[in-house]
Scaffold this active site. Structure first.
Site, PDB file in Angstrom:
ATOM      1  N   ARG A 124     -13.440  14.266 -15.154  1.00 34.47           N
ATOM      2  CA  ARG A 124     -12.766  13.048 -14.694  1.00 34.47           C
ATOM      3  C   ARG A 124     -13.213  12.732 -13.266  1.00 34.47           C
ATOM      4  NH1 ARG A 124      -6.268  11.744 -14.710  1.00 34.47           N
ATOM      5  NH2 ARG A 124      -6.126  13.754 -13.612  1.00 34.47           N
ATOM      6  N   ASP A 130       0.883  16.421  -9.134  1.00 35.10           N
ATOM      7  CA  ASP A 130      -0.405  15.928  -8.671  1.00 35.10           C
ATOM      8  C   ASP A 130      -0.194  14.580  -8.012  1.00 35.10           C
ATOM      9  OD1 ASP A 130      -0.167  14.062 -10.718  1.00 35.10           O
ATOM     10  OD2 ASP A 130      -1.775  14.903 -11.948  1.00 35.10           O
TER      11      ASP A 130
END
Length: 529
Positions: A161, A445
């Site tokens: 990613r 996150d």
């Protein structure tokens, strides 16, 4: 190199990644696609201005023909992406790289984005770790414990990613300007690892974050075509799964699949960023789009059910995988009662997803891989996926996706304090180089930190009264809560005054300023060396 400048330090082995050839490849992509990226980011701002002025989101009239055409399909699943019943996510540091590949998951999302703090060292070392992992030369020691890849065993398929279109890599300048972080992460991995992956019977695979339109997907597709041409790799070798994690993208799922169809590997329900995007896009619209506190918003909320069911039905109609959302729980070896309750929630979440037709789902910790696998095994059996389950029963309207006001739940002082406390802890860790942080048995996150700060901004600007105390949320109240939560954190072992002072200043900027920062990572990155 001509007009290409590295401004970050060249640390040990960086010359193996930042080669003249790799930098030339990166610069070529930046020069060709950087202007379109800038135009699309401006289009985001224009759309936000329209929403703030009273416009709404809807399925696009100009792409109706794409949605109505039953003939087109995405490419067949690529090797290593046929069975994705359990995927593990995490940053690209050495320990996570080894643990994720050894975890028993089918796929590892190697994350340069939300789970990665974009220190220069993290970004370049992450590229080294991926290359070393593919060469099976990676290892890592802490004290007497050594981490290494399991020999002669099938490892998780690597899916990288890159960072989102909105971010830049300030340590690499092309023609005097920072390169797109998306292109930096993509280009270096593709240049060094595409042929390595092909030699192993896999391919260069990606997760694409934060897109807001099918035009942004078209840009990625054009990047893929050019990159494959430049390295003489067959067109269609790249495969990409798109995270549907912005509110506008939920209305363009089919169009996004269409733009990427020869390179598509499906869609993912990026639910935490999706909640952040819901708040961000309609933050100035009063209480119509007001969510209850973070922990009260579940996947059974009507607008979230509409989002996930539409994602599954859209993917399967086009022959694409639908991948479920993150189970963020981090098991504790000290509190079996906490584990029992949390694991039951994880099991219920994965049971709902597998029952809805998802082909696999995410976990944040290796200990959750067996639960996710067991649940999906129970539905899939020997089948690699359930793409053939078309969900013709799903009929989702724009009104269903927009039904945020029907979400049950309250806004409490406890929830306010939790948002402040978690955000302060996360920002302190992020600025110090850790992008995935275990806080109160949850893997936090950037996405969850975004929810925390954007909710507080929205509550302040809507004069929200806390249900458990009757107090109205104001800047003064949040300032007091910040100081009180910092006082609690100061009593804990390992407290770092400088780090938390900086975290508090950043949090005040992104949660209390009148001007709403599009992403907290933008001012945070500006503070980084």
């Amino acid at each position: 190199m001509d007009s290409v400048e590295i401004t970050g330090p060249m640390l040990d082995r960086f010359d193996e990644i930042l080669t003249p050839e790799a930098l030339a490849f990166t610069a070529a992509l930046q020069r060709e696609f950087g202007p379109r990226r800038a135009e699309l980011l401006q289009a985001r701002q224009a759309r936000q201005a329209e929403l703030s002025a009273g416009a709404t989101l809807d399925f696009l009239a100009e792409t109706k023909q794409i949605r109505q055409d039953d003939a087109w399909r995405v490419a067949d699943p690529a090797p290593g992406l046929v069975d994705r019943r359990v995927e593990i996510t995490g940053p690209v540091d050495k320990k996570m790289t080894i643990n994720a590949l050894n975890s028993g998951a089918k796929v590892w999302l190697a994350d340069f984005e939300d789970a990665n703090s974009p220190l220069w060292e993290n970004c370049v070392n992450g590229q080294l770790n991926l290359r070393d992992a593919l060469d099976r030369t990676i290892d890592f020691s802490v004290g007497e414990k050594t981490y290494a890849l399991r020999p002669d065993e099938e490892l998780a398929t690597v899916v990288v990613r890159p960072r989102g279109w909105h971010l830049e890599e300030k340590h690499l300048l092309v023609d005097g300007s920072p390169v797109s972080a998306s292109l930096f992460d993509f280009a270096l991995y593709f240049f060094h690892c595409a042929r390595r992956q092909i030699a192993k019977g896999r391919g260069p695979y990606f997760y694409l974050p934060k897109m807001e339109s099918h035009q942004e997907a078209r840009l990625w597709n054009d990047v893929f075509v050019r990159a494959q041409e430049a390295l003489d790799i067959p067109r269609g070798t790249i495969r990409a799964t798109v995270l549907i994690e912005t509110y506008p993208a939920a209305f363009e799922m089919e169009e996004i699949l269409y733009e990427l169809r020869e390179h598509s590997a499906g869609l993912n329900a990026g639910r935490w960023d999706y909640l952040f995007s819901v708040i961000k896009k309609f933050r100035t619209r009063g209480r119509e789009f007001l969510l209850p506190e973070r922990n009260a918003v579940t996947m059974t909320a009507p607008f979230m059910r509409a989002y996930t069911e539409l994602l599954v039905s859209t993917c399967h109609r086009r022959g694409a995988h639908a991948i479920g959302g993150m189970a963020a729980f981090i098991p504790s070896r000290r509190d079996p009662e906490v584990n029992k309750v949390a694991l039951e929630k994880v099991r219920a979440d994965k049971t709902r997803e597998s029952g809805d037709g998802f082909d696999g789902s995410w976990v944040a910790h290796p200990d959750l891989v067996p639960i996710c696998r067991e649940v999906f095994d129970g539905v899939l059996g020997d089948r690699p996926n359930q793409v053939d389950r078309l969900r013709d029963d799903v009929q989702v309207t724009a009104e269903d996706l927009l039904a945020v006001s029907r979400t049950p739940g309250e806004i409490t002082e406890t929830g306010l304090r939790a948002n402040v406390n978690v955000a302060l802890r996360y920002l302190a860790a992020w600025m110090a180089g850790s992008g995935a942080v275990a806080i109160f048995n949850l893997m936090e996150d950037a996405a969850t930190a975004e929810i925390s700060r954007s909710q507080i901004w929205q509550w302040i600007h809507n004069d929200i009264e806390l249900s458990d105390s009757g107090i109205t949320v104001t800047r003064a109240l949040v300032e007091r809560v910040i100081e009180e939560e910092l006082a609690k954190i100061r009593t804990e072992p390992g407290y770092d005054e400088a780090r938390f002072t900086e975290a508090a200043a950043l949090f005040r900027e992104v949660a209390l300023d009148d001007d709403f920062a599009d992403f907290l990572t933008l001012p945070a990155y500006a503070r980084m060396p």
